[in-house]
Design a protein around this motif. Sequence first.
Motif, mmCIF file in Angstrom:
data_model
loop_
_atom_site.group_PDB
_atom_site.id
_atom_site.type_symbol
_atom_site.label_atom_id
_atom_site.label_comp_id
_atom_site.label_asym_id
_atom_site.label_seq_id
_atom_site.Cartn_x
_atom_site.Cartn_y
_atom_site.Cartn_z
ATOM 1 N N GLY A 460 21.919 0.300 51.901
ATOM 2 C CA GLY A 460 22.287 1.672 52.228
ATOM 3 C C GLY A 460 23.751 1.955 51.971
ATOM 4 O O GLY A 460 24.459 1.211 51.290
ATOM 5 N N SER A 461 24.218 3.059 52.562
ATOM 6 C CA SER A 461 25.581 3.532 52.358
ATOM 7 C C SER A 461 26.327 3.615 53.675
ATOM 8 O O SER A 461 25.736 3.608 54.755
ATOM 9 C CB SER A 461 25.564 4.916 51.689
ATOM 10 N N GLY A 490 32.115 -2.186 53.558
ATOM 11 C CA GLY A 490 31.352 -1.359 52.637
ATOM 12 C C GLY A 490 30.014 -1.992 52.316
ATOM 13 O O GLY A 490 29.671 -3.079 52.812
ATOM 14 N N PRO A 491 29.195 -1.332 51.500
ATOM 15 C CA PRO A 491 27.882 -1.875 51.130
ATOM 16 C C PRO A 491 28.002 -3.269 50.541
ATOM 17 O O PRO A 491 28.949 -3.567 49.798
ATOM 18 C CB PRO A 491 27.375 -0.870 50.093
ATOM 19 N N ARG A 492 27.023 -4.130 50.865
ATOM 20 C CA ARG A 492 27.171 -5.555 50.551
ATOM 21 C C ARG A 492 26.071 -6.114 49.667
ATOM 22 O O ARG A 492 26.062 -7.314 49.392
ATOM 23 C CB ARG A 492 27.230 -6.346 51.864
ATOM 24 N N THR A 493 25.115 -5.290 49.200
ATOM 25 C CA THR A 493 23.978 -5.794 48.428
ATOM 26 C C THR A 493 24.089 -5.380 46.970
ATOM 27 O O THR A 493 24.262 -4.199 46.655
ATOM 28 C CB THR A 493 22.647 -5.276 49.012
ATOM 29 N N ASP A 494 23.981 -6.363 46.074
ATOM 30 C CA ASP A 494 23.991 -6.097 44.638
ATOM 31 C C ASP A 494 22.928 -6.976 43.979
ATOM 32 O O ASP A 494 22.824 -8.169 44.329
ATOM 33 C CB ASP A 494 25.370 -6.410 44.053
ATOM 34 N N PRO A 495 22.108 -6.473 43.065
ATOM 35 C CA PRO A 495 22.164 -5.123 42.533
ATOM 36 C C PRO A 495 21.848 -4.081 43.610
ATOM 37 O O PRO A 495 21.072 -4.325 44.522
ATOM 38 C CB PRO A 495 21.094 -5.101 41.438
ATOM 39 N N GLY A 496 22.478 -2.916 43.457
ATOM 40 C CA GLY A 496 22.279 -1.849 44.414
ATOM 41 C C GLY A 496 23.122 -0.650 44.066
ATOM 42 O O GLY A 496 23.934 -0.679 43.136
ATOM 43 N N SER A 497 22.905 0.408 44.837
ATOM 44 C CA SER A 497 23.637 1.650 44.608
ATOM 45 C C SER A 497 24.191 2.213 45.907
ATOM 46 O O SER A 497 24.513 3.392 45.995
ATOM 47 C CB SER A 497 22.721 2.691 43.942
ATOM 48 N N GLY A 498 24.283 1.365 46.944
ATOM 49 C CA GLY A 498 24.878 1.823 48.192
ATOM 50 C C GLY A 498 26.341 2.151 48.003
ATOM 51 O O GLY A 498 27.075 1.437 47.319
ATOM 52 N N GLY A 499 26.767 3.251 48.619
ATOM 53 C CA GLY A 499 28.133 3.707 48.416
ATOM 54 C C GLY A 499 28.793 4.164 49.692
ATOM 55 O O GLY A 499 28.433 3.757 50.793
ATOM 56 N N PRO A 533 28.056 -3.245 45.451
ATOM 57 C CA PRO A 533 26.981 -2.832 44.532
ATOM 58 C C PRO A 533 27.535 -2.312 43.210
ATOM 59 O O PRO A 533 28.458 -1.494 43.188
ATOM 60 C CB PRO A 533 26.273 -1.715 45.310
ATOM 61 N N THR A 534 26.964 -2.750 42.119
ATOM 62 C CA THR A 534 27.471 -2.369 40.804
ATOM 63 C C THR A 534 27.487 -0.861 40.614
ATOM 64 O O THR A 534 28.445 -0.308 40.068
ATOM 65 C CB THR A 534 26.624 -3.023 39.698
ATOM 66 N N ASP A 535 26.446 -0.175 41.069
ATOM 67 C CA ASP A 535 26.349 1.270 40.843
ATOM 68 C C ASP A 535 26.719 2.096 42.073
ATOM 69 O O ASP A 535 26.425 3.291 42.138
ATOM 70 C CB ASP A 535 24.934 1.630 40.389
#
Length: 744
Positions: A460-461, A490-499, A533-535
């Motif tokens: 999540g974000s 901040g967001p801690r999961t990658d791959p992911g898009s949490g911001g 997260p990359t994105d």
Amino acid sequence: MKMTATGGQAGWEAARGLCAALVLAMAGACGSSTQGGGTGGAAGSSLGSSTGGKGGTTGGAGAAGGANPSGTGGAAGGAVASGGTIGGTGTGGAAGTGVVAGTGGTAGGGGAMSTGGGPGTGGTAGGTGGGVVGGHAPWVELASAQVNVQGGVALSPGGVGQNGGMVHLIAVGDVAFDPTQPAVPAQTVPATPAGATAVDTAALAADVTATGDASIAGAVSAGGADAARTVTVGGDLYITGTLRTADLGASRQGLTLQVGGTVYVSGTIDASGASGQAGGAFKVARAKQVVVTGKIITAGGDGAMAGPVEIHTTQGTFVTGTIDASGGNLNTAGTLVAGAGAQVKVQASGDVGIAGTVLIRGGGAANSAAGAAQGGDGGSLVIDSNGAVTIAGVVDGRGGLAKAAGAGGTVAGGKAGEIHIGEYAAPKSLAILVPLVATGGDGTASAGIGGTLTPAPGTGSFVVAGAHAIDLSGGNSSAKPGAGGLLNGGPRTDPGSGGVHVTGDITVNGGSILAGGSGNGADGGRIDMELTPTDGPVLIDQTGNIVVNGGASGGTGTAGGGGHVWFWTKDGDITCAGHVTTNGGDAPDAGGKGGLSGMIYFFSDNNHNAVEVPKGNLLISTTGVLTSNGGNGATGGDSRNYGMPGIVAPFGDGDAAKTQEQIAILLNCDGEHGNTNNWMQNAGWLYADGGVHNGHGGDIVYHGIPPMAREDPKFDTYDDYPVPSGNIENKGDGTGPNGSFDGE
């Protein structure tokens, strides 16, 4: 391409006023402090004539009953002994002020008959008491719902305020400070079943076991010398009355519940200590659910520590009532050390909702003479859950305040409490619907620095919405205020898009010199969020307002420098439509110097691949405003600059990471130092002005290419394609030089 941008300075708005002084009210005529079962004052006297003639006057009111539990009101004014006329009415004692209602004073007796004398009128009975839990001197209760882990305040001669507390928030999904999130569901306590086993005082002389449902109603006391009384119930347990645990001398007896069904607390579980006595522990070792609409009290007696509260459920836990695990207060003379708050721990396989009040604050120490006073340390709130966690009420984890009537000993606030959620079992989501206050405590001699907030959503974000959503500012002082705190994570999961999504207020200011004091202001704190997260994107909406200013100075001191606001993404966009401010503090007194500006750094290519990947655009939209001005003063503070006209400091890694601190605003979408496939644009306003009087303008630096640059036929002829400045203002004030701009 290098150029210098100048322009007129817009009207300057003061970054931060002095914080309102904390009111340290002292309660009058209480029996004992928060948890002691004090008795009422002496009866009012009656002044009757013994031999006739004038009748007795009205008996005075008894003093209020002491705090929890059932503090007894003072006796009524005595009867007229003998009087020629009717004796006056004896007034009943005032109501007890305890957590549990105090009993009013008894009625005054009638006047005895004598010649010509009629009977005296009976006194009016005292009313029934029952104040706010923990609402006793020297504390002032929080005026609104909030999560508060402020460091202990010490506003007396030589007083030392303490640092703000730690808040660590982990969730699988979003971590949100958002008042628009769904509220904690209202809790309904069903009627006690007719066949439930009644558990009374006689039964609680030993441990109790009931195979079905059970209830505790009326006034019930546990007995025995066991450290904890255990109640085991196969079905549901209904606590509708008042259960008081046994007096073990140095501490109160604890209570352990083992329940196959749901524990309903609509009455009161009271394991609080009497004067000087530690509170007992309360534990739900197992239950399906726990629903608290009443009170669980493990608070310490005068100067004593609270007992811990621990709840384990296979489903949910909901608190719409009160859990009081606060340290014991002290309001007297001598060398005072107030009690520590305790840990409140909840482990649930289902949802956890707090819409009531949780008190884990340290005890307050108010010395009525010139002497030492030490506030108690705050406790901790620990929640682990496999469901959703929602906090919508009061969590008071302030460090104990300290005060003294005069100099003569060390006066220091208590350590702030802490909040830990999801460290062992991360909830699906975490929503805090009320503001977070983790400020440093004010102190006359020195104040505490602001606290630390580390949000760590998974997929999540991190969401910030609403007015005054987060405050990590430093405390104020007459001599040495505290620096602002730290917001990181901040967001801690990658791959992911949490911001990160900001639509509300974040404040991390440095503390200021209090009125009448003298010294330097404190530096603003730091917001440092490097997304994993990359994105993952960063979005600061038009209503978003981030303020990390320096504190004001006093006398000829120098105001605090502005803090740092750094948002870094990998391939995620950074868009700012709101306001970000890192101004130096003001120096309002003659001879004072304004503070140095802070630094704003947005970087949208932290994985250094923008030459290959068309991601990570950076936009300051038309409503976006970034401000990093020097503070005003008799001598104005500078905005950060390299000190060389037309030249800006190197930035990046190694030694450049040090020199980049001489840049006021740095916008960077290129981590590879080449013409990128993403872009950056300033369509809003950027300010890096020198402070009044004669402050140096600051440097503004862009690194990237503008939108549509690759459509330019000359694009390939540039080693570094120039970036238009857009609307910027980095003017020096008076004789102060202008700052520089570099866009490439």
